[in-house]
Design a protein around this motif. Structure first.
Motif, PDB file in Angstrom:
ATOM      1  N   LYS A 175      81.519  47.683  21.001  1.00 15.63           N
ATOM      2  CA  LYS A 175      80.835  46.835  20.024  1.00 15.63           C
ATOM      3  C   LYS A 175      80.378  45.500  20.598  1.00 15.63           C
ATOM      4  N   GLY A 176      80.642  45.271  21.895  1.00 16.23           N
ATOM      5  CA  GLY A 176      80.191  44.016  22.504  1.00 16.23           C
ATOM      6  C   GLY A 176      81.106  42.836  22.276  1.00 16.23           C
ATOM      7  N   PHE A 177      82.348  43.096  21.892  1.00 18.01           N
ATOM      8  CA  PHE A 177      83.341  42.018  21.780  1.00 18.01           C
ATOM      9  C   PHE A 177      83.884  41.705  23.177  1.00 18.01           C
ATOM     10  N   TYR A 178      84.287  40.455  23.379  1.00 18.52           N
ATOM     11  CA  TYR A 178      84.918  40.070  24.643  1.00 18.52           C
ATOM     12  C   TYR A 178      86.410  39.840  24.444  1.00 18.52           C
ATOM     13  N   ASN A 179      87.194  40.406  25.345  1.00 22.12           N
ATOM     14  CA  ASN A 179      88.639  40.167  25.305  1.00 22.12           C
ATOM     15  C   ASN A 179      88.933  38.781  25.882  1.00 22.12           C
ATOM     16  N   ILE A 180      89.659  37.996  25.118  1.00 22.61           N
ATOM     17  CA  ILE A 180      90.016  36.629  25.532  1.00 22.61           C
ATOM     18  C   ILE A 180      91.524  36.546  25.696  1.00 22.61           C
ATOM     19  N   HIS A 181      91.967  36.055  26.850  1.00 20.34           N
ATOM     20  CA  HIS A 181      93.391  35.801  27.050  1.00 20.34           C
ATOM     21  C   HIS A 181      93.707  34.398  26.550  1.00 20.34           C
ATOM     22  N   THR A 182      94.276  34.324  25.362  1.00 21.28           N
ATOM     23  CA  THR A 182      94.666  33.018  24.826  1.00 21.28           C
ATOM     24  C   THR A 182      96.028  32.630  25.415  1.00 21.28           C
ATOM     25  N   PRO A 183      96.332  31.329  25.430  1.00 23.36           N
ATOM     26  CA  PRO A 183      97.545  30.908  26.145  1.00 23.36           C
ATOM     27  C   PRO A 183      98.834  31.369  25.478  1.00 23.36           C
ATOM     28  N   ILE A 184      99.842  31.632  26.304  1.00 21.69           N
ATOM     29  CA  ILE A 184     101.165  32.036  25.808  1.00 21.69           C
ATOM     30  C   ILE A 184     102.016  30.783  25.589  1.00 21.69           C
ATOM     31  N   ILE A 185     101.967  29.885  26.548  1.00 16.78           N
ATOM     32  CA  ILE A 185     102.672  28.610  26.394  1.00 16.78           C
ATOM     33  C   ILE A 185     101.721  27.638  25.716  1.00 16.78           C
ATOM     34  N   THR A 186     102.177  27.034  24.632  1.00 18.19           N
ATOM     35  CA  THR A 186     101.280  26.138  23.914  1.00 18.19           C
ATOM     36  C   THR A 186     102.033  24.916  23.403  1.00 18.19           C
TER      37      THR A 186
END
Lengths: 479, 479
Positions: free
Chosen positions: B151-162
């Motif tokens: 579908k043209g979505f991009y996988n984003i790695h969001t931060p684990i430590i925040t």
């Protein structure tokens, strides 16, 4: 009307047809009669040119079409007269979805430094460079899963919070729910970890390998793809405190099979990037050339796409650590004292300068080094019959140096426990790992690929903080 | 000879051809003349039957072929006379790769309790049940990526430590490198977090949504798929301290688009499981029926594959929270006082019993509830014009209850900051999130799917600790 993505519209041949696009304004320029809006919605590196006939639109509305504003445009696709695009959209109606005050918006239509963009990482997705990196990063993530899925590997989610410190890979982050300002104490005055969430001290994982081995010794071929953590207090362009690793682990693989897989894997990823991300790679290539404009020819990188093809078209050179030491000892830079760390025979720990010399100067191909001295490698690597080297392998790439590290694993219970004793690794804490060698052990191998290292190589970026959305580093945990 | 996987061999028609298989022994039975070894290598639920002609093999070798031992077999494929398989392998040579002492191997060839298997999670990959779950889990991971990639979505790695605590989703795990037994203090006696790794207090993420929004408001359509953490001290069959979440976030999506996507997504995953995991699903279905044998018919679950098809074949019922409250208030169990928590009009927070009543008894279809009272939902949800409800949606499934939670997001800077003030969320800490509403804000939506909830539904397992390889829960961080 259903929204069409910019990237799809730019490929469309449906001249004269009506379309709706939505996105963020990169620039607007023009005169009293006509304005041109460059619109981007993240679907590709190229903007759509929206043509605004000033007679058809209220000037107050057009003035709100500023850099960073979000708009929705209904219009008619037409062939473009301008250079750089085949089609453009002649606006019929425009809606401002969200304004962007040009005096306050941090992203001006000019080149910003990468350092500045890191400070506004929440907005840098809207730049050409970071948009391209985000698309390439997604493509590489998908290619990793596709590669292993096709081969019948299973993705295993290994734990992030762990109570084990077996890898000894360096400093770790402690994870706790204790009120550290008011610690519970035992009668002896020690911290009472029985009161902590997990009933003992825990930390963030440095590798999923050991748990990966557990899975491989039942499922045959598995891979992990998850975040890993190092609390090393080093601010470099090559290290992150939080990074993503891919760790395949395969039962019945000996070292040669492991090397074959690593080479096939890297080539698959690079081929995938060339097949699926050419627009972005071309942009990133130009960006790199721009950046290196002032440099001497000898200091310039290989052109990005040429470099990627170079990896595809060459078999990786495979040689032992000992052979590499011979090459390095007899090399010009070593004899002339040009290496910062002189190479002094078997046992020398190779530095980045040595790895890059082998790859970039001597062999001019990617290199896989094997059979390292056991002293400089981890306890779980399979001991060779010479009793002094282990079946380790490092894949060395131009620009990056080590991109993959792996080994055949020691499958013998006796040899493994002997090595653990030598290295003072307590058996009690590793009973579950040792069980795999007690019950149905088999030859097996695996490796680790640091995903951001791969991203540096594929994008040609030079700072690892620019290839992950929200980098974590000492004193830096913004957003 | 190259190893052939058991699953491939079981599909092979090449009778009379030589093959090599490697794997772990599940059982051996037989007599003086012939022995039958059930061999599994993780490639499928079905074992390969290896036929051992006792005249051809040393008895001492055959005695070592015990449950859990690893062997390599060269043999000839032949049609099987026995029930349950089409082909078997007539052994020509057998190598013991790794012994397994039958007196010590914890996995005996009998049914073990799931509780016991959790204690030996390092070996449970070798059981039928956990092997099947591992394969289904991989298939679902891959299907998630494939769905969004198409579908043209991009996988984003969001931060684990925040460093942010904006979601307010409950208790968090602190991440630190301070020596907590010897804390640095400021002059005022406070903990000196400037000495901590990131220069301030940090914790493990509870959701990637807020960072996902940053990406979506540039890239249009993104998704996250990563670990999230809750330090809630509750030992239930439905909660983990560390679990994996999928969080798509889409610019230009209103609530209806969000619901459409959620429904399409869930159906895609379930269809993928039916298309790719039928052997494992059939096994899991039988397992469930076995487990429920003693139960009354009214207490039994729907047959697993029937249940999965049921979701595929029905449009999800969509109704507002207020409509659902009316249904529930007038329902028999409410009138008869059978609900543990009586439904008392608008404002009632729905419990699992209510959700399951709607899905399983009243509508007999998956249900999407929308437009909840703002008081029981998060600050970032879009306020309706009624000023009392928000554009939230919860997808409710049989057995599971809430499987997806999502909403259209509040895109108005003014409304968002007003809501934050009402809820005492400090603006200073959220400047980056608010920036997206200041610069080019657009209508957008997203949702979260707890991956292990999905796994419970697809596998029919009832304890969430049995659908993740190494579960993390209070007092439990083994392996």
């Amino acid at each position: 009307m259903q929204r069409t993505k910019v990237a799809d519209l730019l490929r469309s041949k449906e001249i004269g047809k009506p379309f709706t696009v939505k996105g963020w304004v990169r620039t607007r320029r023009g005169n009293k009669h006509v304005n041109f809006v460059a619109l981007n919605d993240g679907s590709g590196i190229n903007n759509l040119q929206v043509v605004v006939d000033m007679e058809q639109f209220d000037e107050a509305l057009v003035r709100r079409i500023t850099t960073g504003a979000a708009i929705s445009v209904d219009g008619e696709l037409q062939e473009s007269q301008g250079a750089g695009q085949n089609v453009e959209l002649l606006a019929k109606s425009i809606e401002i979805l969200g304004d962007s005050d040009p005096d306050k918006y941090p992203l001006q239509p000019k080149k910003h430094s990468l350092e500045f963009l890191r400070e506004i990482a929440h907005l840098r997705f809207r730049t050409n460079t970071f948009g391209a990196i985000t698309r390439v990063r997604h493509a590489m993530i998908f290619a990793v899963h596709e590669f292993f899925n096709k081969k019948g590997f299973y993705n295993i989610h290994t734990p992030i919070i762990t109570a084990s410190d077996a890898e000894g890979a360096g400093e770790m982050f402690q994870v706790t729910t204790l009120d550290i300002d008011n610690l519970p104490r035992t009668e002896e005055g020690e911290i009472d970890y029985s009161k902590d969430f997990f009933g003992k001290p825990t930390n963030l994982t440095v590798s999923g390998q050991l748990e990966g081995e557990l899975a491989a010794l039942a499922m045959s071929e598995i891979y992990t793809f998850g975040p890993t953590f190092r609390a090393e207090n080093s601010n470099t362009t090559r290290h992150l405190s939080e990074f993503w690793m891919i760790e395949p682990e395969m039962a019945f693989y000996e070292l040669t099979d492991n090397m074959d897989l690593a080479e096939e894997f890297l080539k698959y990823l690079i081929q995938y990037a060339l097949d699926n991300c050419m627009d972005d790679l071309q942009f990133l290539s130009q960006r790199l050339q721009q950046e290196e404009k002032g440099k001497k020819d000898t200091e310039k990188s290989m052109e990005l796409i040429e470099k990627l093809k170079f990896v595809l078209e060459n078999d990786f050179i495979r040689l032992t650590y000992e052979e590499a030491i011979n090459v390095l000892e007899n090399s010009k830079p070593n004899k002339k004292g040009k290496f910062q760390y002189p190479v002094k025979g078997f046992g020398t720990d190779l530095q980045s300068e040595h790895e890059r010399y082998l790859v970039e100067k001597h062999f001019k191909k990617p290199v896989i080094l094997t059979d390292y001295p056991k002293e400089i490698k981890a306890f779980y690597m399979k001991l060779n019959d010479d009793n002094k080297t282990v079946r380790a392998m490092d894949v060395l790439f131009p620009q990056i140096g080590e991109i993959i590290g792996g080994s055949q694993r020691e499958e013998s219970y006796e040899k493994l426990t002997a090595r653990m004793a030598e290295m003072n690794i307590p058996e009690e804490e590793m009973w579950w790992f040792l069980d795999t060698r007690r019950f149905g052990t088999v030859p097996h191998s695996g490796f680790g690929l640091g995903f951001e290292r791969l991203m540096l190589f594929v994008t040609g970026m030079t700072n690892i903080r620019d290839v992950i959305p929200f980098p974590r580093a000492p004193k830096s945990a913004e957003f």
